[in-house]
Design an enzyme around this catalytic site. Structure first.
Site, PDB file in Angstrom:
ATOM      1  N   SER A   1      -6.322   1.533  -2.105  1.00 53.55           N
ATOM      2  CA  SER A   1      -7.298   2.595  -2.264  1.00 53.55           C
ATOM      3  C   SER A   1      -8.198   2.660  -1.038  1.00 53.55           C
ATOM      4  O   SER A   1      -8.396   1.658  -0.349  1.00 53.55           O
ATOM      5  CB  SER A   1      -8.137   2.341  -3.522  1.00 53.55           C
ATOM      6  N   ASP A   2      -8.733   3.849  -0.777  1.00 54.72           N
ATOM      7  CA  ASP A   2      -9.685   4.000   0.322  1.00 54.72           C
ATOM      8  C   ASP A   2     -10.709   5.066  -0.067  1.00 54.72           C
ATOM      9  O   ASP A   2     -10.370   6.057  -0.713  1.00 54.72           O
ATOM     10  CB  ASP A   2      -8.979   4.407   1.616  1.00 54.72           C
ATOM     11  N   THR A   3     -11.948   4.831   0.343  1.00 55.27           N
ATOM     12  CA  THR A   3     -13.045   5.737   0.014  1.00 55.27           C
ATOM     13  C   THR A   3     -13.717   6.220   1.289  1.00 55.27           C
ATOM     14  O   THR A   3     -13.940   5.428   2.213  1.00 55.27           O
ATOM     15  CB  THR A   3     -14.090   5.028  -0.874  1.00 55.27           C
TER      16      THR A   3
ATOM     17  N   LYS B   1      -2.594   2.039   4.867  1.00 58.03           N
ATOM     18  CA  LYS B   1      -2.933   0.731   4.306  1.00 58.03           C
ATOM     19  C   LYS B   1      -1.841   0.254   3.346  1.00 58.03           C
ATOM     20  O   LYS B   1      -1.505  -0.936   3.312  1.00 58.03           O
ATOM     21  CB  LYS B   1      -4.281   0.796   3.590  1.00 58.03           C
TER      22      LYS B   1
END
Length: 205
Positions: free
Chosen positions: A84-86, A63
């Site tokens: 950010s990624d969760t 990303k």
């Protein structure tokens, strides 16, 4: 060093959390036209045998790569780019965003009465330097009845959220234990994010 960052995320929760830090930001999001080459679904596809930790780090990096290319294509002023990624996981099993209401019900039924892990990876591109951090939290849901799951799914809130829930919403009433970062579970761990921004000179103190 610019006094702002680019935020490469459509999540209103991440914007809210950056506001909480007092960090000025501009959104750097895909749009129609030349950005159609960015395939978010392909980026978020789980590779065969991929572990949750490896997955969330890889997706965050991809990303950020896309956001860096987006900035260059648009000829915008240079500034750090935050991404950010969760992801939610139980053991090796990754719970991404539900594809529909039935999928959301399945996820919540499996999480009900169990402990799961929430992993949020953060990455910051500052010039040629790439800084990264990871937040890992553990959440236990109390057992939920089918009626409770159905009511939550029918509210529409599970859609677009990893694990089919948002910790800041009504589902919090079923969280019997939380160990880790509340803001990390929301999608942007403030402690780790502040460390990266401080290292990049965006936050002075």
């Amino acid at each position: 060093m610019p006094d702002f960052v680019y935020l490469a995320s459509q999540s209103p929760r991440r914007r809210q959390l950056l506001d909480q830090l007092g960090v000025r930001y501009l959104l750097l999001l895909p749009n129609e036209g030349d950005d159609q080459r960015e395939d978010a679904e392909a980026i978020e596809e789980v590779l065969p045998g991929e572990l949750p930790l490896d997955y969330v780090r890889r997706v965050t990096g991809l990303k950020l790569d896309a956001a860096v290319a987006r900035l260059a294509r648009r000829g915008l002023a240079q500034a750090p780019i935050l991404c950010s990624d969760t992801t939610v996981a139980m053991g090796r099993r990754i719970y991404g965003k539900p594809v529909d209401a039935q999928d959301a019900r399945r996820m919540l039924s499996e999480l009900s009465g169990n402990e799961h892990c929430v992993l949020t990876a953060v990455a910051l591109q500052a010039g040629d330097a790439r800084l990264a951090a990871l937040s890992e939290s553990r959440v236990r849901f109390a057992p939920m009845t089918q009626a409770q799951i159905d009511a939550y799914v029918e509210s529409g809130e599970p859609m677009g959220k990893a694990g089919a829930y948002g910790i800041q919403g009504p589902v919090a009433q079923y969280v019997s234990n939380l160990n880790g970062s509340y803001t990390g579970i929301m999608g942007l761990p403030l402690y780790e994010t502040a460390q990266l921004l401080r290292a990049a000179g965006v936050i002075a103190i």
